[in-house]
Design a protein around this motif. Structure first.
Motif, PDB file in Angstrom:
ATOM      1  N   VAL A  14       1.692  76.950 -75.340  1.00 47.44           N
ATOM      2  CA  VAL A  14       2.828  76.056 -75.570  1.00 47.44           C
ATOM      3  C   VAL A  14       2.884  75.020 -74.464  1.00 47.44           C
ATOM      4  O   VAL A  14       2.100  75.036 -73.516  1.00 47.44           O
ATOM      5  N   ARG A  15       3.835  74.105 -74.575  1.00 43.40           N
ATOM      6  CA  ARG A  15       3.972  73.061 -73.566  1.00 43.40           C
ATOM      7  C   ARG A  15       4.668  73.593 -72.322  1.00 43.40           C
ATOM      8  O   ARG A  15       5.378  74.599 -72.372  1.00 43.40           O
ATOM      9  N   ALA A  16       4.448  72.916 -71.207  1.00 44.91           N
ATOM     10  CA  ALA A  16       4.949  73.392 -69.916  1.00 44.91           C
ATOM     11  C   ALA A  16       6.462  73.556 -69.909  1.00 44.91           C
ATOM     12  O   ALA A  16       6.995  74.427 -69.220  1.00 44.91           O
ATOM     13  N   LYS A  17       7.156  72.742 -70.705  1.00 42.87           N
ATOM     14  CA  LYS A  17       8.615  72.788 -70.698  1.00 42.87           C
ATOM     15  C   LYS A  17       9.182  74.019 -71.398  1.00 42.87           C
ATOM     16  O   LYS A  17      10.401  74.208 -71.411  1.00 42.87           O
ATOM     17  N   SER A  18       8.303  74.856 -71.954  1.00 41.99           N
ATOM     18  CA  SER A  18       8.762  76.078 -72.617  1.00 41.99           C
ATOM     19  C   SER A  18       8.201  77.343 -71.976  1.00 41.99           C
ATOM     20  O   SER A  18       8.398  78.437 -72.504  1.00 41.99           O
ATOM     21  N   ALA A 169       7.571  84.644 -91.575  1.00 44.86           N
ATOM     22  CA  ALA A 169       8.933  84.480 -92.079  1.00 44.86           C
ATOM     23  C   ALA A 169       9.786  83.689 -91.095  1.00 44.86           C
ATOM     24  O   ALA A 169      10.529  82.777 -91.480  1.00 44.86           O
ATOM     25  N   GLY A 170       9.665  84.020 -89.808  1.00 42.52           N
ATOM     26  CA  GLY A 170      10.450  83.317 -88.799  1.00 42.52           C
ATOM     27  C   GLY A 170      10.074  81.855 -88.680  1.00 42.52           C
ATOM     28  O   GLY A 170      10.938  80.966 -88.609  1.00 42.52           O
ATOM     29  N   ALA A 171       8.758  81.571 -88.650  1.00 40.41           N
ATOM     30  CA  ALA A 171       8.307  80.185 -88.525  1.00 40.41           C
ATOM     31  C   ALA A 171       8.685  79.365 -89.747  1.00 40.41           C
ATOM     32  O   ALA A 171       9.019  78.176 -89.640  1.00 40.41           O
ATOM     33  N   TRP A 172       8.638  79.980 -90.921  1.00 37.94           N
ATOM     34  CA  TRP A 172       8.988  79.289 -92.162  1.00 37.94           C
ATOM     35  C   TRP A 172      10.466  78.933 -92.196  1.00 37.94           C
ATOM     36  O   TRP A 172      10.848  77.801 -92.516  1.00 37.94           O
ATOM     37  N   VAL A 173      11.322  79.900 -91.848  1.00 38.73           N
ATOM     38  CA  VAL A 173      12.768  79.649 -91.893  1.00 38.73           C
ATOM     39  C   VAL A 173      13.187  78.702 -90.780  1.00 38.73           C
ATOM     40  O   VAL A 173      14.005  77.790 -90.990  1.00 38.73           O
ATOM     41  N   ALA A 174      12.635  78.863 -89.598  1.00 39.20           N
ATOM     42  CA  ALA A 174      13.028  78.018 -88.461  1.00 39.20           C
ATOM     43  C   ALA A 174      12.561  76.578 -88.632  1.00 39.20           C
ATOM     44  O   ALA A 174      13.203  75.639 -88.161  1.00 39.20           O
ATOM     45  N   GLY A 175      11.441  76.398 -89.312  1.00 39.54           N
ATOM     46  CA  GLY A 175      10.890  75.058 -89.458  1.00 39.54           C
ATOM     47  C   GLY A 175      10.018  74.697 -88.267  1.00 39.54           C
ATOM     48  O   GLY A 175      10.016  75.377 -87.243  1.00 39.54           O
ATOM     49  N   PRO A 176       9.261  73.609 -88.384  1.00 40.79           N
ATOM     50  CA  PRO A 176       8.320  73.235 -87.324  1.00 40.79           C
ATOM     51  C   PRO A 176       9.013  72.639 -86.111  1.00 40.79           C
ATOM     52  O   PRO A 176      10.162  72.187 -86.182  1.00 40.79           O
ATOM     53  N   ARG A 177       8.291  72.619 -85.005  1.00 38.73           N
ATOM     54  CA  ARG A 177       8.751  71.917 -83.818  1.00 38.73           C
ATOM     55  C   ARG A 177       8.832  70.408 -84.097  1.00 38.73           C
ATOM     56  O   ARG A 177       8.107  69.889 -84.941  1.00 38.73           O
ATOM     57  N   ARG A 178       9.693  69.722 -83.377  1.00 35.41           N
ATOM     58  CA  ARG A 178       9.800  68.270 -83.518  1.00 35.41           C
ATOM     59  C   ARG A 178       8.459  67.616 -83.193  1.00 35.41           C
ATOM     60  O   ARG A 178       7.866  67.897 -82.159  1.00 35.41           O
ATOM     61  N   GLY A 179       7.987  66.786 -84.103  1.00 38.99           N
ATOM     62  CA  GLY A 179       6.743  66.078 -83.871  1.00 38.99           C
ATOM     63  C   GLY A 179       5.494  66.813 -84.308  1.00 38.99           C
ATOM     64  O   GLY A 179       4.387  66.291 -84.156  1.00 38.99           O
ATOM     65  N   GLY A 185       3.473  64.297 -93.459  1.00 39.60           N
ATOM     66  CA  GLY A 185       3.271  65.735 -93.508  1.00 39.60           C
ATOM     67  C   GLY A 185       1.954  66.197 -92.913  1.00 39.60           C
ATOM     68  O   GLY A 185       1.601  67.380 -93.035  1.00 39.60           O
ATOM     69  N   LYS A 186       1.230  65.302 -92.255  1.00 41.35           N
ATOM     70  CA  LYS A 186      -0.044  65.664 -91.649  1.00 41.35           C
ATOM     71  C   LYS A 186       0.192  66.316 -90.296  1.00 41.35           C
ATOM     72  O   LYS A 186       0.971  65.814 -89.481  1.00 41.35           O
ATOM     73  N   PRO A 187      -0.465  67.437 -90.010  1.00 40.44           N
ATOM     74  CA  PRO A 187      -0.261  68.101 -88.716  1.00 40.44           C
ATOM     75  C   PRO A 187      -0.661  67.207 -87.546  1.00 40.44           C
ATOM     76  O   PRO A 187      -1.674  66.507 -87.597  1.00 40.44           O
ATOM     77  N   VAL A 188       0.165  67.233 -86.516  1.00 42.55           N
ATOM     78  CA  VAL A 188      -0.104  66.511 -85.278  1.00 42.55           C
ATOM     79  C   VAL A 188      -0.423  67.537 -84.202  1.00 42.55           C
ATOM     80  O   VAL A 188       0.324  68.500 -84.009  1.00 42.55           O
ATOM     81  N   THR A 189      -1.520  67.354 -83.496  1.00 43.98           N
ATOM     82  CA  THR A 189      -1.929  68.313 -82.476  1.00 43.98           C
ATOM     83  C   THR A 189      -0.903  68.384 -81.354  1.00 43.98           C
ATOM     84  O   THR A 189      -0.467  67.349 -80.827  1.00 43.98           O
ATOM     85  N   MET A 190      -0.501  69.585 -80.992  1.00 41.54           N
ATOM     86  CA  MET A 190       0.398  69.812 -79.855  1.00 41.54           C
ATOM     87  C   MET A 190      -0.270  70.830 -78.936  1.00 41.54           C
ATOM     88  O   MET A 190       0.006  72.028 -79.008  1.00 41.54           O
ATOM     89  N   PRO A 191      -1.178  70.370 -78.079  1.00 39.61           N
ATOM     90  CA  PRO A 191      -1.974  71.309 -77.282  1.00 39.61           C
ATOM     91  C   PRO A 191      -1.136  72.061 -76.262  1.00 39.61           C
ATOM     92  O   PRO A 191      -0.135  71.549 -75.757  1.00 39.61           O
ATOM     93  N   GLY A 192      -1.562  73.292 -75.982  1.00 39.55           N
ATOM     94  CA  GLY A 192      -0.927  74.061 -74.928  1.00 39.55           C
ATOM     95  C   GLY A 192      -1.215  73.463 -73.570  1.00 39.55           C
ATOM     96  O   GLY A 192      -2.138  72.670 -73.401  1.00 39.55           O
ATOM     97  N   PRO A 322       2.518  78.196 -83.302  1.00 41.06           N
ATOM     98  CA  PRO A 322       1.820  77.721 -82.103  1.00 41.06           C
ATOM     99  C   PRO A 322       0.638  78.578 -81.665  1.00 41.06           C
ATOM    100  O   PRO A 322      -0.295  78.069 -81.036  1.00 41.06           O
ATOM    101  N   VAL A 323       0.654  79.870 -81.955  1.00 43.43           N
ATOM    102  CA  VAL A 323      -0.427  80.751 -81.504  1.00 43.43           C
ATOM    103  C   VAL A 323      -1.245  81.314 -82.664  1.00 43.43           C
ATOM    104  O   VAL A 323      -2.057  82.224 -82.472  1.00 43.43           O
ATOM    105  N   ASP A 324      -1.032  80.787 -83.865  1.00 44.03           N
ATOM    106  CA  ASP A 324      -1.713  81.310 -85.055  1.00 44.03           C
ATOM    107  C   ASP A 324      -1.477  82.807 -85.217  1.00 44.03           C
ATOM    108  O   ASP A 324      -2.381  83.576 -85.562  1.00 44.03           O
ATOM    109  N   ALA A 325      -0.232  83.245 -85.000  1.00 47.47           N
ATOM    110  CA  ALA A 325       0.086  84.669 -85.069  1.00 47.47           C
ATOM    111  C   ALA A 325      -0.138  85.222 -86.470  1.00 47.47           C
ATOM    112  O   ALA A 325      -0.658  86.339 -86.629  1.00 47.47           O
TER     113      ALA A 325
END
Length: 482
Positions: A14-18, A169-179, A185-192, A322-325
């Motif tokens: 994840v990003r440093a801010k998390s 289930a959690g990722a689906w209900v929560a929705g994606p991270r901003r950006g 609808g194309k995925p944007v890379t958010m590298p760790g 984010p981690v392909d869980a």
């Protein structure tokens, strides 16, 4: 050790801010999960009431005794501890799938719910002598399911697949991270932010698998005095082969994909790590009954399924994990349940489980010469795991969402959970450096593009890299004391 591995892998992804947010939630997965398993989970999983002869009274669905370990004998404390660690491992899988946008209270509640109810009930079905799916179900309680029972000895299904589906289930209900997805609808890379932490997490998990898999056997000497060490050793070899072949095949698959799709061959760290873990998960259930070559092939299966599954989840389902869980644990776990049913060796099954309740030969792997009884039971088991887990967790997360307890606000997410929710950054004094790097990635800098093969020439790459490194050095020097 595996809890630390999960934490470092997720922090690096994840990003440093998390980072601090993920670290805290991994601790609390263990803490809240332990509270839930102590009060309710242990009883629902293993709290069978016994008759005068000490045999389980038939309750194929759930345990009804021993809440808060009230009547647990000290001789069972080791079993409680081992099962508690399995339970919190399931909860921790979910934390990676919903990282960076879910409130702390949501983590606390789902960790408790998962370890107190959802996971224990499932394990009662398959790992007790009264559960409807158990291969060790007492003959007095009725015949085995499809004549064999479900073969999920170490938990590719009951632990990994369940955790992956709960994360989905959690990722689906929560929705994606901003950006995470653009306007189309194309995925944007958010590298760790830290590949070294990610790598450390992978290797700690690999080490932990030697407790997870061989440790499940629980003995080196069987009750009748014979050696059980060969079974334990077989689990360790299966684990090793799964990781080795999974990581090797996975990095080659990613290398070919990057060359064909982006024009530049990349030896990808994440592919190596995720595929090694998936390879070990594929052989987890059947690690005690697989020949070394069969475990190696299971690792190959793990290495092959990660990339297409990840692309499907992000590009087709549009789910931000984010981690392909779900890919590593959910799909890898399902593959492990099926691999067990195909490849279990006849003699090894007998060595592990003993004779069938009627005294005859137990069923073994379909591709090893038996009828497909185990395959039928295990396919149904995968469907049951998905149905039970998703039916429990999706409404649970949705209720949290309706109550305003699931997601942090857009402003808090943009600032980062560490600062907005946890009292400050995990890297005090370095926030500006990480923020500038994240901005450069968002703006499509040459430095960020290099791994995707989009620069025009090697000279441009080198020149841009030198400029980035010079700027980074200057920022670090400014931070250093005079």
């Amino acid at each position: 050790m595996m809890q630390l591995g999960f934490a470092l892998l997720t922090i690096g992804s994840v990003r440093a801010k998390s980072a601090k947010s993920v670290a805290l939630k991994n601790i609390m997965d263990a803490a809240f999960g332990g509270v839930g398993y102590f009060f309710f989970g242990w009883a629902f999983a293993y709290g069978d009431k016994l008759d005068a002869d000490g045999n389980s009274i038939n309750n194929a669905f759930i345990g009804t005794n021993n809440f808060a370990m009230s009547t647990t004998e000290e001789s069972k404390y080791n079993t409680f501890l081992f099962q508690y660690v399995f339970a919190i491992s399931t909860a921790t899988i979910v934390s990676g799938a919903v990282a960076e946008r879910v409130k702390f209270i949501a983590y606390a509640l789902y960790a408790f719910f998962l370890t107190a109810w959802v996971y224990p009930v499932l394990t009662h079905w398959v790992w007790t002598t009264s559960g409807w799916a158990s291969p060790t179900r007492l003959a007095s309680l009725g015949p085995l399911f499809i004549g064999s029972g479900v073969y999920d000895t170490v938990g590719s299904g009951a632990v990994h697949m369940m955790g992956g589906v709960a994360g989905l289930a959690g990722a689906w209900v929560a929705g994606p991270r901003r950006g995470r997805f653009d306007a189309n609808g194309k995925p944007v890379t958010m590298p760790g932010h830290n590949a070294v932490l990610y790598m450390s997490g992978v290797l700690l998990l690999w080490f932990g698998f030697y407790g997870f898999n061989p440790g499940t056997m629980g003995q080196l000497i069987a009750a009748d005095g014979t050696s059980f060490s060969g079974v334990v050793a077989r689990c360790a070899i299966s684990t090793t082969m799964g990781g080795c072949f999974g990581g090797t095949v996975g990095i080659i698959v990613q290398l070919i994909y990057s060359k064909l799709c982006h024009g530049q061959a990349i030896w990808d760290l994440t592919a190596a790590g995720n595929c090694a873990l998936t390879g070990m998960i594929v052989i987890t259930s059947g690690c005690a009954t697989l020949e070394p070559w069969a475990a190696a092939l299971g690792g190959v299966v793990g290495g092959l399924i990660v990339l297409p599954s990840s692309l499907f989840v992000s590009h087709v389902l549009k789910i931000d994990d984010p981690v392909d869980a779900f890919v590593v644990h959910g799909i890898g776990g399902a593959a492990g349940v099926i691999w067990y049913a195909l490849m279990a060796h006849k003699e090894f099954v007998t060595e592990l489980y003993g004779a069938a309740p009627d005294g005859g030969q137990r069923h073994w792997g379909w591709w090893q010469g038996d009828y497909p009884n185990v395959l039928g039971a295990n396919v149904i088991w995968c469907l049951v795991i998905f149905g039970w887990t998703f039916a429990m967790m999706a409404p649970f997360f949705y209720v949290l969402k309706l109550c305003g307890l699931l997601r942090i606000s857009p402003e808090e997410e943009e600032l980062g959970a560490d600062i907005s929710k946890h009292g400050g950054s995990a890297y005090p004094g370095m926030e500006n450096m990480y923020n500038e790097h994240e901005a450069s990635v968002k703006n499509g800098s040459t430095f960020a593009k290099m791994g995707n093969g989009h620069t025009d020439s090697h000279a441009d790459k080198i020149s841009s890299l030198e400029a980035e490194l010079t700027a980074l050095t200057n920022r670090v020097n400014k931070m250093s004391p005079a």
